[in-house]
Design an enzyme around this catalytic site. Sequence first.
Site, PDB file in Angstrom:
ATOM      1  N   PHE A   1     -11.724 -39.969  13.538  1.00  0.00           N
ATOM      2  CA  PHE A   1     -10.456 -39.285  13.245  1.00  0.00           C
ATOM      3  C   PHE A   1     -10.272 -39.236  11.743  1.00  0.00           C
ATOM      4  CE2 PHE A   1      -5.939 -39.194  12.243  1.00  0.00           C
ATOM      5  CZ  PHE A   1      -5.494 -38.128  13.019  1.00  0.00           C
TER       6      PHE A   1
ATOM      7  N   ASP B   1     -14.160 -43.162   5.057  1.00  0.00           N
ATOM      8  CA  ASP B   1     -12.743 -42.930   5.316  1.00  0.00           C
ATOM      9  C   ASP B   1     -12.098 -44.297   5.523  1.00  0.00           C
ATOM     10  OD1 ASP B   1     -10.243 -42.554   6.476  1.00  0.00           O
ATOM     11  OD2 ASP B   1     -10.866 -40.842   7.690  1.00  0.00           O
TER      12      ASP B   1
ATOM     13  N   LYS C   1      -2.182 -44.622   4.041  1.00  0.00           N
ATOM     14  CA  LYS C   1      -1.476 -45.629   4.840  1.00  0.00           C
ATOM     15  C   LYS C   1      -0.972 -46.811   4.031  1.00  0.00           C
ATOM     16  CE  LYS C   1      -3.261 -44.404   9.413  1.00  0.00           C
ATOM     17  NZ  LYS C   1      -1.980 -43.988  10.000  1.00  0.00           N
TER      18      LYS C   1
END
Length: 397
Positions: A137, A222, A251
Amino acid sequence: MITEELVQGAKQYLMNTYTRYPLALIRGQGTRVWDVEGREYLDFLAGVAVNVLGHCHPKVTLAIQQQAQHLLQTSNLFYTEPQVRLARVLVDHSFAGKVFFCNSGAEANEAAIKLVRRWAQQAGDQRFEIISMVNSFHGRTLATIAASGQEKLQKGFEPLMPGFRYVPFNDEKAVAEAVSARTAAVLVEPVQGEGGIRVATPGFLKACREITRERGALLMFDEVQTGIGRTGKLFAYEHSGVVPDVMTLAKGLGGGMPIGACLATDSVAAAFTPGSHGSTLGGNPLACAAALAVLEVILEDQDVLGHCARMGEHFLKALIELQAGCPVITHVEGLGLMIGVEVTINARDIVQDLIKRGILANATSERMLRFVPPLLVSQAEIDRVVLLLGEVIEARR
């Protein structure tokens, strides 16, 4: 407003893009949050791995307040001190030579995708493909859903942006077979998050590094979810010692403020020149001030990373012990305070039952629970969650 009024207001005025829990949160402090009716919850979701220092950490809150009194936003046509200071801290504590700031993980991955394509073109070859992993993702923009190895994210948005291929996670042979003269980069999450908590083996990451180096491609990590202490190291790549060419963050970087970053070595970053990429709000003073405070706490104030590693080990051990007497739990996996629990019953029902008992978590799929509490969570809080999880599962057997 009470919860039901907010639920109805959301249905009337907001686009229907989220499956929300029937819960309206109004206040947070540390590992706890409260809803509009005053009920208290232990937060083991933490804004989906965002609130690494918990809610309203005093140093982060103070940094935001002080910066808000001076300068919220100018433009990247000018220099600002918080942005330059934040870039220096990230460079000083990573492999990278340069940083590009944006507002989210998806934007950070968009920047990374553009960067490696431009790098390949400037190198004078025809490389443009990116190899990513099945169940990966990387965001919900058109480019990042194409990069993500999940068909459910892509359905209804065809035709997808071309140039992405997917191989099984932790499969060294598949990567070796997929990388070709067209490959610009291999893109990997050191721990898969939304696709279910799956940890990349050190051998797999080393193989990705060796294959890309041998064949003239780049390695991209990532670390949107794993970065900023989540795994017990500042960056997850430190566990394996495998150093990428490009890394993305978001995040936890802002501790609750929206900010993303694309980091790269000097030679790769040189592919970006004025006008090749940008972001109006990216790296604005307020978000950068918050991120600086987050990093200051993690790196200087206390043993946050060591505590995270210890609590992660305790959490994992306690869940494995629970699994031994609970056949509903089929698999437990994680790194630091990023832990997944695979179950044979509907994980979303378990989440709803935990909420009723004052615990916030979430399910990444019908069979996978995810726990990503603040890095400052206590052992007693972890033990409480494991106890209640066992009770919830037992009640549904």
